[in-house]
Design an enzyme around this catalytic site. Structure first.
Site, PDB file in Angstrom:
ATOM      1  N   GLU A  80       0.740  -1.199  -0.043  1.00 12.57           N
ATOM      2  CA  GLU A  80      -0.094   0.019  -0.059  1.00 12.57           C
ATOM      3  C   GLU A  80       0.867   1.263  -0.199  1.00 12.57           C
ATOM      4  OE1 GLU A  80      -3.123   0.818  -0.261  1.00 12.57           O
ATOM      5  OE2 GLU A  80      -4.006  -1.233  -0.289  1.00 12.57           O
ATOM      6  N   ASN A 102      -8.257   9.105  -5.330  1.00 10.35           N
ATOM      7  CA  ASN A 102      -8.805   7.942  -5.939  1.00 10.35           C
ATOM      8  C   ASN A 102     -10.032   8.332  -7.043  1.00 10.35           C
ATOM      9  OD1 ASN A 102      -7.634   6.122  -4.248  1.00 10.35           O
ATOM     10  ND2 ASN A 102      -8.777   6.723  -2.672  1.00 10.35           N
ATOM     11  N   ASP A 107     -13.038   8.186  -6.905  1.00  9.51           N
ATOM     12  CA  ASP A 107     -14.224   9.073  -6.364  1.00  9.51           C
ATOM     13  C   ASP A 107     -13.707  10.442  -5.352  1.00  9.51           C
ATOM     14  OD1 ASP A 107     -12.773   7.771  -4.376  1.00  9.51           O
ATOM     15  OD2 ASP A 107     -14.441   6.858  -3.251  1.00  9.51           O
ATOM     16  N   SER A 144     -11.843  10.475  -3.125  1.00  7.59           N
ATOM     17  CA  SER A 144     -11.109  10.243  -1.926  1.00  7.59           C
ATOM     18  C   SER A 144      -9.900  10.274  -1.759  1.00  7.59           C
ATOM     19  CB  SER A 144     -11.960   8.856  -1.299  1.00  7.59           C
ATOM     20  OG  SER A 144     -11.713   7.908  -1.998  1.00  7.59           O
ATOM     21  N   ASP A 152      -6.156   8.213   0.272  1.00  4.78           N
ATOM     22  CA  ASP A 152      -5.741   7.161   1.270  1.00  4.78           C
ATOM     23  C   ASP A 152      -4.357   8.015   2.178  1.00  4.78           C
ATOM     24  OD1 ASP A 152      -7.600   5.766   0.304  1.00  4.78           O
ATOM     25  OD2 ASP A 152      -6.303   5.026  -1.363  1.00  4.78           O
ATOM     26  N   ASN A 209      -8.728   5.238   4.107  1.00  6.61           N
ATOM     27  CA  ASN A 209      -9.479   6.127   3.211  1.00  6.61           C
ATOM     28  C   ASN A 209     -10.175   7.045   3.981  1.00  6.61           C
ATOM     29  OD1 ASN A 209     -12.112   6.599   1.503  1.00  6.61           O
ATOM     30  ND2 ASN A 209     -10.475   6.054   0.004  1.00  6.61           N
TER      31      ASN A 209
END
Ligand SMILES: *[C@@H]1O[C@H](CO)[C@@H](O)[C@H](O)[C@H]1NC(C)=O
Length: 139
Positions: free
Chosen positions: A52, A64, A66, A68, A70, A77
């Protein structure tokens, strides 16, 4: 002193404070920290963090699809789990607090995500950790 050498030394000295701000964990260092928090299946956790964030506790992902984002070593998130600028989300935490060098709060939140969804919550784990896990036997 050779001039090129002097320049290299000067650059290294300039970069040192930044290097110490970014905390990139080693596999064994992260495994030890996870065990301190009662985690037993550390190979899956280390693999997930490696995939990650490269085990970088300061990581902030690109937006991301959408919109959002991380945060931190486990790339948590901000749509569900944390909130920008103030405490919130299901982990009741400020996203920015997930990007410092203290990963205790990251682990607490990630444990909650894991309890709810398992490792499948992390694309990094799904993509990299289902077939092969890191060898931590020398830690
Ligand atoms: C890390 O943060 C936790 C709270 O999230 C705190 O209890 C702990 O003392 C901190 N550890 C260090 C080394 O600052």
């Amino acid at each position: 002193m050779d001039r090129r050498f002097a320049i290299v030394v000067a650059v290294l000295l300039l970069l040192t404070p930044y290097a110490s701000l970014a905390k990139k964990f080693t596999r064994c260092g992260l495994a030890a920290e996870l065990k301190k928090h009662g985690i037993t299946d550390v190979r899956n956790w280390v693999c997930m963090a490696e995939s990650e964030s490269g085990m970088n506790s300061n990581a902030v992902g690109r937006p991301n699809r959408d919109n959002s984002r991380d945060y931190g070593i486990f790339q948590i998130n901000n749509k569900y789990w944390c909130r920008n600028g103030r405490r919130g989300g299901d982990c009741n935490i400020k996203c920015e607090d997930l990007t410092n060098n203290n990963i205790s709060d990251d682990i607490q939140c990630a444990k909650k995500i894991h309890r709810r969804h398992g490792f499948r919550a992390w694309y990094g784990w799904r993509n990299k950790c289902q077939s092969r896990l890191p060898d931590l036997s020398k830690c």
